[in-house]
Design a protein around this motif. Structure first.
Motif, PDB file in Angstrom:
ATOM      1  N   ILE A   1     -32.227  41.045   2.985  1.00 45.48           N
ATOM      2  CA  ILE A   1     -32.891  42.265   3.420  1.00 45.48           C
ATOM      3  C   ILE A   1     -34.224  42.364   2.702  1.00 45.48           C
ATOM      4  O   ILE A   1     -34.275  42.411   1.476  1.00 45.48           O
ATOM      5  CB  ILE A   1     -32.027  43.508   3.144  1.00 45.48           C
ATOM      6  CG1 ILE A   1     -30.838  43.526   4.109  1.00 45.48           C
ATOM      7  CG2 ILE A   1     -32.854  44.785   3.285  1.00 45.48           C
ATOM      8  CD1 ILE A   1     -29.910  44.695   3.942  1.00 45.48           C
TER       9      ILE A   1
ATOM     10  N   VAL B   1     -37.395  44.469   1.822  1.00 42.25           N
ATOM     11  CA  VAL B   1     -37.824  45.869   1.763  1.00 42.25           C
ATOM     12  C   VAL B   1     -39.332  45.924   1.575  1.00 42.25           C
ATOM     13  O   VAL B   1     -39.842  45.808   0.459  1.00 42.25           O
ATOM     14  CB  VAL B   1     -37.108  46.633   0.631  1.00 42.25           C
ATOM     15  CG1 VAL B   1     -37.571  48.096   0.601  1.00 42.25           C
ATOM     16  CG2 VAL B   1     -35.595  46.568   0.810  1.00 42.25           C
TER      17      VAL B   1
ATOM     18  N   VAL C   1     -39.785  49.068   6.013  1.00 38.73           N
ATOM     19  CA  VAL C   1     -38.343  49.201   5.795  1.00 38.73           C
ATOM     20  C   VAL C   1     -38.061  50.370   4.867  1.00 38.73           C
ATOM     21  O   VAL C   1     -37.130  51.154   5.098  1.00 38.73           O
ATOM     22  CB  VAL C   1     -37.757  47.890   5.225  1.00 38.73           C
ATOM     23  CG1 VAL C   1     -36.287  48.066   4.855  1.00 38.73           C
ATOM     24  CG2 VAL C   1     -37.906  46.762   6.245  1.00 38.73           C
TER      25      VAL C   1
ATOM     26  N   GLU D   1     -32.650  48.208  -1.029  1.00 39.44           N
ATOM     27  CA  GLU D   1     -32.024  46.949  -0.621  1.00 39.44           C
ATOM     28  C   GLU D   1     -30.510  47.012  -0.797  1.00 39.44           C
ATOM     29  O   GLU D   1     -29.747  46.641   0.102  1.00 39.44           O
ATOM     30  CB  GLU D   1     -32.597  45.793  -1.442  1.00 39.44           C
ATOM     31  CG  GLU D   1     -32.018  44.433  -1.087  1.00 39.44           C
ATOM     32  CD  GLU D   1     -32.508  43.322  -1.992  1.00 39.44           C
ATOM     33  OE1 GLU D   1     -31.896  42.234  -1.982  1.00 39.44           O
ATOM     34  OE2 GLU D   1     -33.497  43.540  -2.727  1.00 39.44           O
TER      35      GLU D   1
ATOM     36  N   SER E   1     -33.795  44.011   8.921  1.00 44.19           N
ATOM     37  CA  SER E   1     -35.014  44.378   8.201  1.00 44.19           C
ATOM     38  C   SER E   1     -36.252  44.006   9.013  1.00 44.19           C
ATOM     39  O   SER E   1     -37.232  44.762   9.042  1.00 44.19           O
ATOM     40  CB  SER E   1     -35.048  43.728   6.812  1.00 44.19           C
ATOM     41  OG  SER E   1     -34.828  42.342   6.866  1.00 44.19           O
TER      42      SER E   1
END
Length: 226
Positions: free
Chosen positions: A139, A141, A145, A164, A180
């Motif tokens: 993921i 970030v 996001v 995250e 994401s």
């Protein structure tokens, strides 16, 4: 019951995003893992579009880690200047290339622990590389996001590391990388920082922060800092 309802909402969010953006990938142009690493370092506080304007000439001049490690500092700084913070970025890239040569035989490592020990590489950069270059579920970030996860109520934190972790708890692992990236696409098209297009956003009905026609964008102030 509340937990089940929230799980259902998250499942619907994932389904809608997958329908809107079925084929997502990083927007940074690259030919291999090292080029992606360099491009991601350059993307800090810079748009992917601007990075993509710089990297073709950069990679022609410096085609591999050894070339970057041996690069003249002033020349490298001038080439990456359009991406901003060019002195620190140039220094990090040179130091990163040297570390990869010295510690990993010139190959970018494929583990989070190893990547975040490289100069100029944080969790975001490492996760971009692991996901896009090595096919791992991560993921990422970034500002999109961070903003959208908060607006959707998937996290209450402003800290990227905590965000995250929060997303990893509610998003199935098989969907991490795509999710994401889908939020990034959504952020560019609909969930814009200052003037979100809530009325036409596909997640409108599932978003607790969605602005209704009679409401003001100030509603988002408590959730948005990007």
């Amino acid at each position: 019951m509340k937990r089940t309802s929230e799980n259902q909402r998250v499942t619907e969010i994932i389904g809608i995003l997958s329908g809107c953006y079925p084929d997502v990938k990083t927007q940074l142009d690259h030919g291999d893992a090292f080029q992606l690493l360099v491009a991601t370092i350059l993307s800090a506080q810079c748009t992917d579009r601007q990075v993509n304007r710089v990297t073709p000439g950069l990679f022609r001049k410096f085609p591999n880690p050894q070339a970057f490690a041996d690069a003249d500092p002033t020349l490298l700084e001038n080439l990456v200047r359009p991406t901003g913070y060019f002195r620190s970025k140039a220094r990090h890239i040179r130091e990163c290339a040297r570390a990869i040569i010295g510690q990993y035989g010139g190959r970018v490592p494929d583990s989070l622990d190893a990547l975040i020990k490289l100069p100029g590489v944080g969790r975001k950069t490492a996760n971009v590389v692991l996901g896009a270059a090595f096919g791992q579920q991560t993921i990422v970030v970034d500002t999109h996001v961070k903003r959208i996860a908060r607006r959707l109520g998937l996290t209450g934190s402003a800290d990227p590391g905590r965000i995250e972790q929060d997303l990893m708890k509610v998003i199935p692992k098989a969907a991490w990388s795509a999710f994401s990236l889908q939020l990034i696409y959504l952020g560019r098209e609909y969930c814009i920082a200052r003037k979100p297009r809530c009325a036409v956003c596909p997640l409108n009905a599932l978003c607790p922060s969605a602005i209704r026609p009679e409401e003001s964008p100030e509603k988002l102030d408590g959730r948005d800092d990007a």
